[in-house]
Motif scaffolding. Sequence first.
Motif, PDB file in Angstrom:
ATOM      1  N   PHE A 163      79.164 -54.655  -8.582  1.00 38.95           N
ATOM      2  CA  PHE A 163      78.247 -54.473  -9.705  1.00 38.95           C
ATOM      3  C   PHE A 163      78.878 -53.600 -10.792  1.00 38.95           C
ATOM      4  O   PHE A 163      78.664 -53.829 -11.988  1.00 38.95           O
ATOM      5  CB  PHE A 163      76.929 -53.861  -9.232  1.00 38.95           C
ATOM      6  CG  PHE A 163      76.069 -54.795  -8.434  1.00 38.95           C
ATOM      7  CD1 PHE A 163      75.976 -56.138  -8.770  1.00 38.95           C
ATOM      8  CD2 PHE A 163      75.348 -54.340  -7.347  1.00 38.95           C
ATOM      9  CE1 PHE A 163      75.183 -57.011  -8.030  1.00 38.95           C
ATOM     10  CE2 PHE A 163      74.556 -55.202  -6.605  1.00 38.95           C
ATOM     11  CZ  PHE A 163      74.470 -56.536  -6.941  1.00 38.95           C
ATOM     12  N   THR A 164      79.649 -52.607 -10.381  1.00 39.07           N
ATOM     13  CA  THR A 164      80.342 -51.765 -11.356  1.00 39.07           C
ATOM     14  C   THR A 164      81.342 -52.594 -12.157  1.00 39.07           C
ATOM     15  O   THR A 164      81.408 -52.489 -13.401  1.00 39.07           O
ATOM     16  CB  THR A 164      81.056 -50.605 -10.648  1.00 39.07           C
ATOM     17  OG1 THR A 164      80.085 -49.798  -9.966  1.00 39.07           O
ATOM     18  CG2 THR A 164      81.810 -49.743 -11.653  1.00 39.07           C
ATOM     19  N   GLN A 165      82.098 -53.428 -11.478  1.00 45.53           N
ATOM     20  CA  GLN A 165      83.066 -54.269 -12.179  1.00 45.53           C
ATOM     21  C   GLN A 165      82.364 -55.324 -13.041  1.00 45.53           C
ATOM     22  O   GLN A 165      82.851 -55.668 -14.124  1.00 45.53           O
ATOM     23  CB  GLN A 165      84.005 -54.932 -11.168  1.00 45.53           C
ATOM     24  CG  GLN A 165      84.915 -53.949 -10.442  1.00 45.53           C
ATOM     25  CD  GLN A 165      85.711 -53.076 -11.408  1.00 45.53           C
ATOM     26  OE1 GLN A 165      86.289 -53.565 -12.385  1.00 45.53           O
ATOM     27  NE2 GLN A 165      85.737 -51.767 -11.151  1.00 45.53           N
ATOM     28  N   GLU A 166      81.226 -55.828 -12.576  1.00 50.19           N
ATOM     29  CA  GLU A 166      80.457 -56.772 -13.385  1.00 50.19           C
ATOM     30  C   GLU A 166      79.962 -56.099 -14.665  1.00 50.19           C
ATOM     31  O   GLU A 166      79.981 -56.700 -15.749  1.00 50.19           O
ATOM     32  CB  GLU A 166      79.275 -57.315 -12.590  1.00 50.19           C
ATOM     33  CG  GLU A 166      78.443 -58.334 -13.368  1.00 50.19           C
ATOM     34  CD  GLU A 166      77.227 -58.820 -12.606  1.00 50.19           C
ATOM     35  OE1 GLU A 166      76.363 -59.458 -13.226  1.00 50.19           O
ATOM     36  OE2 GLU A 166      77.125 -58.562 -11.389  1.00 50.19           O
ATOM     37  N   ALA A 167      79.505 -54.857 -14.533  1.00 47.55           N
ATOM     38  CA  ALA A 167      79.059 -54.115 -15.712  1.00 47.55           C
ATOM     39  C   ALA A 167      80.192 -53.985 -16.731  1.00 47.55           C
ATOM     40  O   ALA A 167      80.011 -54.229 -17.928  1.00 47.55           O
ATOM     41  CB  ALA A 167      78.553 -52.729 -15.304  1.00 47.55           C
ATOM     42  N   ILE A 168      81.367 -53.617 -16.253  1.00 50.71           N
ATOM     43  CA  ILE A 168      82.522 -53.470 -17.145  1.00 50.71           C
ATOM     44  C   ILE A 168      82.863 -54.805 -17.801  1.00 50.71           C
ATOM     45  O   ILE A 168      83.083 -54.873 -19.022  1.00 50.71           O
ATOM     46  CB  ILE A 168      83.716 -52.905 -16.354  1.00 50.71           C
ATOM     47  CG1 ILE A 168      83.437 -51.447 -15.946  1.00 50.71           C
ATOM     48  CG2 ILE A 168      84.993 -52.984 -17.186  1.00 50.71           C
ATOM     49  CD1 ILE A 168      84.423 -50.878 -14.955  1.00 50.71           C
ATOM     50  N   ALA A 169      82.888 -55.869 -17.015  1.00 45.89           N
ATOM     51  CA  ALA A 169      83.228 -57.190 -17.543  1.00 45.89           C
ATOM     52  C   ALA A 169      82.185 -57.703 -18.528  1.00 45.89           C
ATOM     53  O   ALA A 169      82.504 -58.469 -19.445  1.00 45.89           O
ATOM     54  CB  ALA A 169      83.386 -58.187 -16.396  1.00 45.89           C
ATOM     55  N   SER A 170      80.940 -57.241 -18.364  1.00 45.81           N
ATOM     56  CA  SER A 170      79.845 -57.672 -19.247  1.00 45.81           C
ATOM     57  C   SER A 170      79.683 -56.782 -20.467  1.00 45.81           C
ATOM     58  O   SER A 170      78.735 -56.932 -21.231  1.00 45.81           O
ATOM     59  CB  SER A 170      78.529 -57.700 -18.448  1.00 45.81           C
ATOM     60  OG  SER A 170      78.608 -58.579 -17.359  1.00 45.81           O
ATOM     61  N   HIS A 171      80.606 -55.816 -20.630  1.00 45.43           N
ATOM     62  CA  HIS A 171      80.605 -54.883 -21.766  1.00 45.43           C
ATOM     63  C   HIS A 171      79.421 -53.919 -21.740  1.00 45.43           C
ATOM     64  O   HIS A 171      78.989 -53.417 -22.782  1.00 45.43           O
ATOM     65  CB  HIS A 171      80.655 -55.639 -23.101  1.00 45.43           C
ATOM     66  CG  HIS A 171      81.801 -56.588 -23.203  1.00 45.43           C
ATOM     67  ND1 HIS A 171      83.114 -56.174 -23.211  1.00 45.43           N
ATOM     68  CD2 HIS A 171      81.845 -57.935 -23.266  1.00 45.43           C
ATOM     69  CE1 HIS A 171      83.916 -57.221 -23.286  1.00 45.43           C
ATOM     70  NE2 HIS A 171      83.174 -58.308 -23.318  1.00 45.43           N
TER      71      HIS A 171
END
Length: 200
Positions: A163-171
């Motif tokens: 979820f942390t990496q998804e947040a980063i990828a989603s800006h």
Amino acid sequence: MTSTIDYFFAPHSPWTYLGHARLVAMAEAAGATVRLKPMDLNQVFPVSGGLPLAKRAPQRQAYRLVELARFARHLQLPLNLQPRFFPVDGNAAARLILAVEAAHGTPQALAFAGRAMAAVWAQERDIADAAVLGGLLTEQGLPTTSLIDAAQGPEVQQRYEAFTQEAIASHVFGAPTYVVDGEMFWGQDRLDFVERALSR
């Protein structure tokens, strides 16, 4: 068609606390599905231009307190501007929220998340302390040992990191961030716009 809210948050964020109950109520009223996505702000901030509170300019830190007090009064929510246990590591609480969701479902996880946030900002409790987290589980009628053990396991840690990496990828760059059917809204002060998006 049912709307979906991707809820990127950190359980130790005061802004997440101020918006949490309203978000839950909005989702219930709209029949929307909330997807809980706790994230590690210590990873999000360095790649998004954010700074930990202690590293922000003094005038920004001062105005943050003004805004917190203003919103707490407006929303009639109890809030200690400078709680005893803050800054606090929110990672253990975030993982426990995911463990609650896996074992007992999203409504229970949302309720527990609200308890964890209130523990910091209304009750001055240390959510980095396993005993405090266990007490919050007990108060909600949830099993303590099995959930705390699950929260420390690799599956939960992998979900938290994903979820942390998804947040980063989603800006995503701050907490809370709500994504309604692909449209991003940052901050609890954007919940009026979230409500409008849900009504479309």
